[in-house]
Design an enzyme around this catalytic site. Sequence first.
Site, short mmCIF file in Angstrom:
data_model
loop_
_atom_site.label_atom_id
_atom_site.label_comp_id
_atom_site.label_asym_id
_atom_site.label_seq_id
_atom_site.Cartn_x
_atom_site.Cartn_y
_atom_site.Cartn_z
CG HIS A 181 -49.75 -14.22 17.37
ND1 HIS A 181 -49.21 -14.74 17.99
CD2 HIS A 181 -51.19 -14.83 16.25
CE1 HIS A 181 -50.75 -15.45 18.79
NE2 HIS A 181 -50.78 -15.59 17.11
CD GLU A 184 -57.11 -15.87 11.64
OE1 GLU A 184 -57.61 -16.54 10.61
OE2 GLU A 184 -57.54 -15.83 12.67
#
Length: 375
Positions: free
Chosen positions: A254, A312
């Site tokens: 991320h 996700e």
Amino acid sequence: MNNGTNFVPGLEGIVAAETRLSHVDGLAGELIIGGFALAELAANATFEETTYLLWHGRLPIAAELTTFQQALAALRPLPTATLTLLHAVAAENAPVMDALRIGAGTLSLGVDEGQLAPAIVARFPTIVAAYWRFLQGQEPLPPRADLNHAANYLYMLTGETPSDARVRGLETYLNTVIDHGLNASTFAARVIIATNSDLVSAITGAVGALKGPLHGGAPGPALDTVFEIGTPAKAETVLRAKLEAGERLMGFGHRVYKVRDPRAEVLSVAAKKMFAADGDMALYELAKAVETTAVSLLAEYKPGRNLQTNVEFYTALLLHGLGLETALFTPTFAVSRAAGWLAHCFEQQQYGRLIRPQSTYIGDAGRTWLPLEAR
Ligand code: ACO
């Protein structure tokens, strides 16, 4: 021509708003929403309560919540013009996010201006579900006012009244992704509303920003990897082969979080509860094994990068467990984030300042005009 100001590609690190809505701490792995730690809020609140919290700065009392729920439920049905349009779009087999963008633009029809915000939140699920059923060659199901926001969304998609475990699972997801600092779609909404444009325009622009794979459009591949692995014993072989081939492991890493994304933790707990009560626990265990192996292999192949599980990975697992197809993952993200976009619009309207950064000109100067025949 440098005008003396710094150019920061992607505006990274630039503070462009003050907000009371959410706070993302990427180093500590913390997310605060409306003053609550994510885990505290997401697992307990209904989506209506979280929306009220963001719009009013506090949780509703019982009477306020009932009024708000009833107002949203009454606004769920779509105008005939929207349904006719979605039917025509389905004939083109357009992606669901395109249909949502097209449908979102019609949401000012037949609604008083004061009702626009609740109408947008109430109607996003109806647009997605109606379009989904058109795509399957089915008629849309009219929304049910006796179900709450999350339950009614699942009902309109599937035609079945969902179990409590599924409703809680979806609600936890919707609460988890409702807001996340000044992300790209939220920024887009704030830029539009800051011109004194209207809420529907701001939200329609935000849907366009969310659609991109660098923002909300990438949860499907994480699930594909889990299915490709199939059994925990194969996790290391498959993931190692991907890393050896220079591939990225989907659902990991991320830009902001350098520790485990707190949303991954909340969604992992929610998925476990939901799968235990009403789902395929073997799939949950497989995903856990894939996660553990992936994080350890990423530390081996990319030392010092701190590549951890992102939102996700468990989004995909949870939404799959709810019976949603991959094509519905990003639209379901939008169903939630719409409430966050609107909260940011309200903040921006109070702030009242046009958002207008500058650019540095790097083109030519001093050109001489040539008539067409002389070029
Ligand atoms: N698998 C393998 N290697 C990775 C991964 C990954 N998932 N993520 C980053 N890396 C590696 C890169 O290859 C790079 O290695 P190198 O320096 O040897 O070339 C290093 O880690 C740094 O990568 P960057 O691309 O600079 O990191 P960035 O912060 O830009 O990337 C991103 C963040 C795009 C999310 C990235 O981690 C990624 O591609 N992940 C996989 C896709 C994914 O899960 N996307 C959903 C993100 S969640 C969200 O945005 C809501």
